[in-house]
Design a protein around this motif. Structure first.
Motif, short mmCIF file in Angstrom:
data_model
loop_
_atom_site.label_atom_id
_atom_site.label_comp_id
_atom_site.label_asym_id
_atom_site.label_seq_id
_atom_site.Cartn_x
_atom_site.Cartn_y
_atom_site.Cartn_z
N LEU A 1 -7.23 3.03 5.11
CA LEU A 1 -6.87 1.82 4.35
C LEU A 1 -7.25 0.57 5.13
O LEU A 1 -7.82 -0.37 4.58
N TRP B 1 0.86 -1.18 0.00
CA TRP B 1 0.00 0.00 0.00
C TRP B 1 0.89 1.22 0.00
O TRP B 1 1.87 1.29 0.73
N TYR C 1 -9.88 -2.00 3.62
CA TYR C 1 -9.34 -3.22 3.05
C TYR C 1 -9.00 -4.30 4.08
O TYR C 1 -8.88 -5.47 3.72
#
Length: 126
Positions: free
Chosen positions: A80, A47, A84
């Motif tokens: 994030l 990421w 996710y």
């Protein structure tokens, strides 16, 4: 396993101490990093936190540029993780022990040696 750990350790330590050779006097290149974040992932997906700075970060009367940058990265990391999920294991070192961390506060360590060792401890044991 031993060779892998030595290689990762050398990479981590050199990434901290590497100083670009260009423009040494105009960009304050001699400062060590104020914020270190490493993430160990089992799935290999990386990421980027670049989108944390889509809106530029500025110093304020209350917080420095570094503090606001750390806060922006931390906030983006939290978004994030919420979106996710997964099993990424972050390890964070900040020069300022009062740096504004919410999402990454449990990942904080106190020294470069602790940072490196925490990362090595989280590597796959196979």
């Amino acid at each position: 396993k031993e060779m892998t750990h030595k290689t990762v350790e050398a990479f981590l330590r050199s990434s901290i101490t590497a100083v670009p050779t260009g423009k040494q006097t105009s960009f304050a290149a001699q400062n060590p990093p104020s914020f270190l974040l490493a993430v160990v992932r089992q799935d290999g997906m990386s990421w980027s936190l670049a989108n944390a700075f889509e809106k530029p970060v500025f110093p304020t009367r209350a917080n420095s540029l570094v503090e606001n940058s750390i806060a922006a990265a931390d906030k983006h990391w939290g978004r994030l993780m919420k979106a996710y999920g997964g099993e990424p294991v972050p390890v964070v070192l900040t020069l300022d022990e009062n740096a504004p961390l919410e999402s990454l506060s449990d990942a904080r360590v106190n020294s470069v040696d602790e940072w490196v060792n925490a990362i090595l401890d989280k590597l796959p044991q196979e």
